[in-house]
Design a protein around this motif. Sequence first.
Motif, short mmCIF file in Angstrom:
data_model
loop_
_atom_site.label_atom_id
_atom_site.label_comp_id
_atom_site.label_asym_id
_atom_site.label_seq_id
_atom_site.Cartn_x
_atom_site.Cartn_y
_atom_site.Cartn_z
N LEU A 28 0.82 -1.21 0.00
CA LEU A 28 0.00 0.00 0.00
C LEU A 28 0.86 1.26 0.00
CD1 LEU A 28 -2.81 -1.18 2.42
CD2 LEU A 28 -2.87 -1.09 -0.07
N GLU A 29 1.99 1.24 0.71
CA GLU A 29 2.90 2.38 0.68
C GLU A 29 3.52 2.56 -0.70
OE1 GLU A 29 5.74 1.68 3.76
OE2 GLU A 29 4.33 2.15 5.36
N ALA A 30 3.83 1.46 -1.36
CA ALA A 30 4.41 1.54 -2.71
C ALA A 30 3.39 2.13 -3.68
CB ALA A 30 4.85 0.16 -3.17
N ILE A 31 2.12 1.79 -3.50
CA ILE A 31 1.07 2.35 -4.37
C ILE A 31 0.92 3.84 -4.12
CG2 ILE A 31 -1.41 2.32 -4.83
CD1 ILE A 31 -1.37 -0.66 -4.25
N GLU A 32 0.99 4.26 -2.85
CA GLU A 32 0.87 5.69 -2.54
C GLU A 32 2.07 6.47 -3.08
OE1 GLU A 32 0.17 6.56 1.55
OE2 GLU A 32 -1.51 5.15 1.68
N THR A 33 3.25 5.87 -3.01
CA THR A 33 4.45 6.54 -3.48
C THR A 33 4.40 6.75 -4.99
OG1 THR A 33 5.72 5.50 -1.71
CG2 THR A 33 6.97 6.42 -3.54
N LYS A 34 4.04 5.70 -5.70
CA LYS A 34 3.95 5.79 -7.16
C LYS A 34 2.58 5.29 -7.56
CE LYS A 34 6.21 4.51 -11.42
NZ LYS A 34 7.22 3.67 -12.06
N ASP A 35 1.74 6.22 -8.01
CA ASP A 35 0.34 5.91 -8.26
C ASP A 35 0.15 4.91 -9.39
OD1 ASP A 35 -2.41 6.14 -7.83
OD2 ASP A 35 -2.58 7.62 -9.45
N ASP A 36 1.00 4.96 -10.42
CA ASP A 36 0.80 4.07 -11.57
C ASP A 36 1.82 2.93 -11.60
OD1 ASP A 36 2.96 5.67 -12.07
OD2 ASP A 36 2.48 6.01 -14.19
N ILE A 37 2.17 2.41 -10.44
CA ILE A 37 3.13 1.31 -10.34
C ILE A 37 2.54 0.04 -10.96
CG2 ILE A 37 2.41 0.53 -8.05
CD1 ILE A 37 5.47 0.22 -7.46
N THR A 38 3.38 -0.70 -11.64
CA THR A 38 2.92 -1.95 -12.27
C THR A 38 3.25 -3.13 -11.38
OG1 THR A 38 5.00 -2.31 -13.43
CG2 THR A 38 3.34 -0.98 -14.56
N LEU A 39 2.67 -4.26 -11.71
CA LEU A 39 2.93 -5.47 -10.94
C LEU A 39 4.39 -5.90 -11.07
CD1 LEU A 39 -0.27 -7.57 -11.67
CD2 LEU A 39 0.27 -6.24 -9.64
N GLY B 190 5.58 -13.84 -7.02
CA GLY B 190 5.15 -13.95 -8.40
C GLY B 190 4.12 -12.89 -8.75
N ILE B 191 3.97 -12.68 -10.05
CA ILE B 191 2.99 -11.72 -10.53
C ILE B 191 1.59 -12.17 -10.11
CG2 ILE B 191 1.94 -10.73 -12.62
CD1 ILE B 191 4.66 -9.61 -12.13
N GLY B 192 1.32 -13.46 -10.23
CA GLY B 192 0.01 -13.98 -9.86
C GLY B 192 -0.30 -13.77 -8.39
N THR B 193 0.70 -13.87 -7.54
CA THR B 193 0.51 -13.64 -6.11
C THR B 193 0.10 -12.19 -5.85
OG1 THR B 193 2.19 -15.31 -5.64
CG2 THR B 193 1.62 -13.81 -3.85
N LEU B 194 0.79 -11.28 -6.52
CA LEU B 194 0.44 -9.86 -6.37
C LEU B 194 -0.94 -9.58 -6.93
CD1 LEU B 194 3.86 -8.29 -7.35
CD2 LEU B 194 2.81 -8.30 -5.09
N TRP B 195 -1.26 -10.19 -8.08
CA TRP B 195 -2.58 -9.97 -8.68
C TRP B 195 -3.68 -10.46 -7.75
CZ3 TRP B 195 -6.94 -12.48 -10.03
CH2 TRP B 195 -7.81 -11.80 -10.87
#
Length: 128
Positions: free
Chosen positions: A72-83, A98-103
């Motif tokens: 959640l902090e990474a999303i706040e820091t960079k709004d358009d962050i990719t997986l 993995g990408i699937g874990t994050l998804w």
Amino acid sequence: MPRVLSQDLRERVVAAIDGGMSCRAAAARFGVSAASAIRWRQLVVQHGTPAAKRQGGDRRAARIDAHATFILEAIETKDDITLVELQVLFAERGTPVGIGTLWRFFDRHRITRKKRRPTPLSRTAPTS
């Protein structure tokens, strides 16, 4: 997946074994497999009860949910962050994911990463 046999049956089989009957004889008497009777007896010796363990449920989500604040902090820091960028951040921390874990994390928490508003459906032609 096989069904769980009742606690009452498990206790009666173990009581018969404790009463002097062999595991195979107790299994035949109660109509269960010899392997089950042996396993239930081992459970009583190790844990004190022949109770079945819980079945089903998600056993993997807790690993990534432990890092929820970091995500959640990474999303706040960079709004358009990719997986993929999140995956790199985790690798830098020494926690490969993995990408699937994050998804699945985003899906479970209903966090969308959509960049634009959805286009209304067209009756005549497909829209992108």
